[in-house]
Design a protein around this motif. Structure first.
Motif, PDB file in Angstrom:
ATOM      1  N   ARG A  75       0.836  -1.208   0.000  1.00 30.57           N
ATOM      2  CA  ARG A  75       0.000   0.000   0.000  1.00 30.57           C
ATOM      3  C   ARG A  75       0.870   1.257   0.000  1.00 30.57           C
ATOM      4  O   ARG A  75       0.549   2.246  -0.673  1.00 30.57           O
ATOM      5  CB  ARG A  75      -0.929  -0.013   1.218  1.00 30.57           C
ATOM      6  N   SER A 173      -6.672  -2.203   6.289  1.00 28.93           N
ATOM      7  CA  SER A 173      -6.657  -1.319   5.111  1.00 28.93           C
ATOM      8  C   SER A 173      -6.657   0.144   5.523  1.00 28.93           C
ATOM      9  O   SER A 173      -5.935   0.970   4.941  1.00 28.93           O
ATOM     10  CB  SER A 173      -7.850  -1.617   4.201  1.00 28.93           C
ATOM     11  N   ALA A 174      -7.457   0.493   6.545  1.00 29.12           N
ATOM     12  CA  ALA A 174      -7.497   1.873   7.022  1.00 29.12           C
ATOM     13  C   ALA A 174      -6.175   2.240   7.684  1.00 29.12           C
ATOM     14  O   ALA A 174      -5.641   3.337   7.486  1.00 29.12           O
ATOM     15  CB  ALA A 174      -8.646   2.067   8.001  1.00 29.12           C
ATOM     16  N   ASP A 177      -3.479   2.984   5.131  1.00 28.50           N
ATOM     17  CA  ASP A 177      -3.614   4.311   4.523  1.00 28.50           C
ATOM     18  C   ASP A 177      -3.100   5.394   5.476  1.00 28.50           C
ATOM     19  O   ASP A 177      -2.443   6.356   5.050  1.00 28.50           O
ATOM     20  CB  ASP A 177      -5.074   4.581   4.159  1.00 28.50           C
ATOM     21  N   TYR A 178      -3.401   5.251   6.751  1.00 29.21           N
ATOM     22  CA  TYR A 178      -2.907   6.195   7.759  1.00 29.21           C
ATOM     23  C   TYR A 178      -1.377   6.189   7.770  1.00 29.21           C
ATOM     24  O   TYR A 178      -0.725   7.246   7.768  1.00 29.21           O
ATOM     25  CB  TYR A 178      -3.468   5.800   9.113  1.00 29.21           C
ATOM     26  N   ILE A 197      -7.723  11.012   6.637  1.00 29.04           N
ATOM     27  CA  ILE A 197      -7.516   9.751   7.329  1.00 29.04           C
ATOM     28  C   ILE A 197      -6.811   9.979   8.666  1.00 29.04           C
ATOM     29  O   ILE A 197      -6.850   9.124   9.550  1.00 29.04           O
ATOM     30  CB  ILE A 197      -6.697   8.787   6.442  1.00 29.04           C
ATOM     31  N   LYS A 209     -12.171   6.056   6.538  1.00 30.65           N
ATOM     32  CA  LYS A 209     -11.498   4.772   6.710  1.00 30.65           C
ATOM     33  C   LYS A 209     -10.549   4.481   5.554  1.00 30.65           C
ATOM     34  O   LYS A 209     -10.042   3.364   5.421  1.00 30.65           O
ATOM     35  CB  LYS A 209     -12.538   3.648   6.826  1.00 30.65           C
ATOM     36  N   THR A 210     -10.311   5.477   4.731  1.00 29.45           N
ATOM     37  CA  THR A 210      -9.366   5.366   3.631  1.00 29.45           C
ATOM     38  C   THR A 210      -8.849   6.761   3.328  1.00 29.45           C
ATOM     39  O   THR A 210      -9.384   7.748   3.856  1.00 29.45           O
ATOM     40  CB  THR A 210     -10.048   4.762   2.383  1.00 29.45           C
ATOM     41  N   THR A 212      -8.734  10.127   1.796  1.00 31.83           N
ATOM     42  CA  THR A 212      -9.785  10.905   1.157  1.00 31.83           C
ATOM     43  C   THR A 212      -9.232  11.571  -0.104  1.00 31.83           C
ATOM     44  O   THR A 212      -8.024  11.593  -0.345  1.00 31.83           O
ATOM     45  CB  THR A 212     -10.312  11.991   2.100  1.00 31.83           C
ATOM     46  N   GLN A 216      -5.316  12.717  -0.890  1.00 30.35           N
ATOM     47  CA  GLN A 216      -4.565  12.400  -2.098  1.00 30.35           C
ATOM     48  C   GLN A 216      -4.083  13.671  -2.799  1.00 30.35           C
ATOM     49  O   GLN A 216      -2.937  13.720  -3.285  1.00 30.35           O
ATOM     50  CB  GLN A 216      -5.422  11.552  -3.030  1.00 30.35           C
TER      51      GLN A 216
END
Length: 226
Positions: A75, A173-174, A177-178, A197, A209-210, A212, A216
């Motif tokens: 990731r 998954s969250a 991303d963090y 996040i 939870k991902t 945003t 990005q």
């Protein structure tokens, strides 16, 4: 600029959460047998300064299960590509190190005692927050980015320690991303957007939870000028 931030070593036996069952924590703590040989791998890092993320992001993720380690590293790769951050394609010295631990305070204390973490170049307040903080995720960035161009929030390297017990109720998954966001941008130099996040551990309903769209866009802006 000197890019040194830490020299690393992790115990070959990372503590396994007791009462292993279907709890999230059981996926965040590695099987001790899988950790065999980590001492030798990490001792190699003591001989050299970590690489610079300016030359390509090179992650090392350890301490969780093999599947979680691999997912987080993948990731990080994906988010770096999407943000336009350079990514190392050949053998490289790790410059983004993520360590999962059931006992992060003990890990950090032992590393300090044995001088395996070197806080050279890290602002005093940031180093103290890392050593004594109680957040589920703690991190420090190498190089004094404040002396770089104004608003330059691209870390030279990053060390992240995850308290697996406190992160046990968060989806992997969250969490990945963090970790990607705090690895690829210094949010203390340049704050992340409000819709982010970064609010993952705030305990409020409806927190992202991902990554945003704002996250990005933020990462792309951080890595646009290289």
């Amino acid at each position: 600029m000197k890019n040194a931030i830490f020299v690393l070593v992790v115990s070959a036996a990372v503590a396994v959460a007791s009462g292993a069952s279907a709890r999230q924590a059981d996926t965040l703590i590695g099987d001790a047998r899988r950790q065999n040989g980590l001492e030798g791998e990490m001792s190699r890092l003591r001989q050299v300064s970590p690489g610079s993320a300016r030359e390509g992001v090179c992650p090392l993720v350890r301490g969780a299960s093999a599947e979680v380690n691999a997912y987080v590293a993948a990731r990080l790769h994906q988010v770096a590509q999407q943000a336009g951050a350079p990514y190392a394609k050949r053998a490289c010295e790790p410059n983004v190190v993520v360590l999962f631990s059931a006992e992060p305070d003990a890990l950090i204390r032992e590393a300090a005692r044995s001088k395996r973490f070197n806080y050279s170049g890290v602002p005093t307040a940031a180093a103290e927050a890392f050593r004594s903080g109680a957040d589920p995720v703690r991190w420090i960035h190498g190089g004094d980015v404040r002396s770089s161009a104004a608003g330059d929030a691209r870390p030279h390297n990053a060390l992240i320690v995850v308290d697996a017990s406190k992160a046990q109720d968060v989806k992997v998954s969250a969490l990945a991303d963090y970790l990607a966001l705090v690895s690829l941008a210094d949010t203390r130099v340049r704050p992340a957007p409000m819709d982010s996040i970064m609010t993952l551990f705030d305990g409020r309903d409806g927190t992202p939870k991902t990554l945003t769209e704002s996250d990005q866009a933020y990462l792309r802006s951080v890595h646009r000028a290289r």
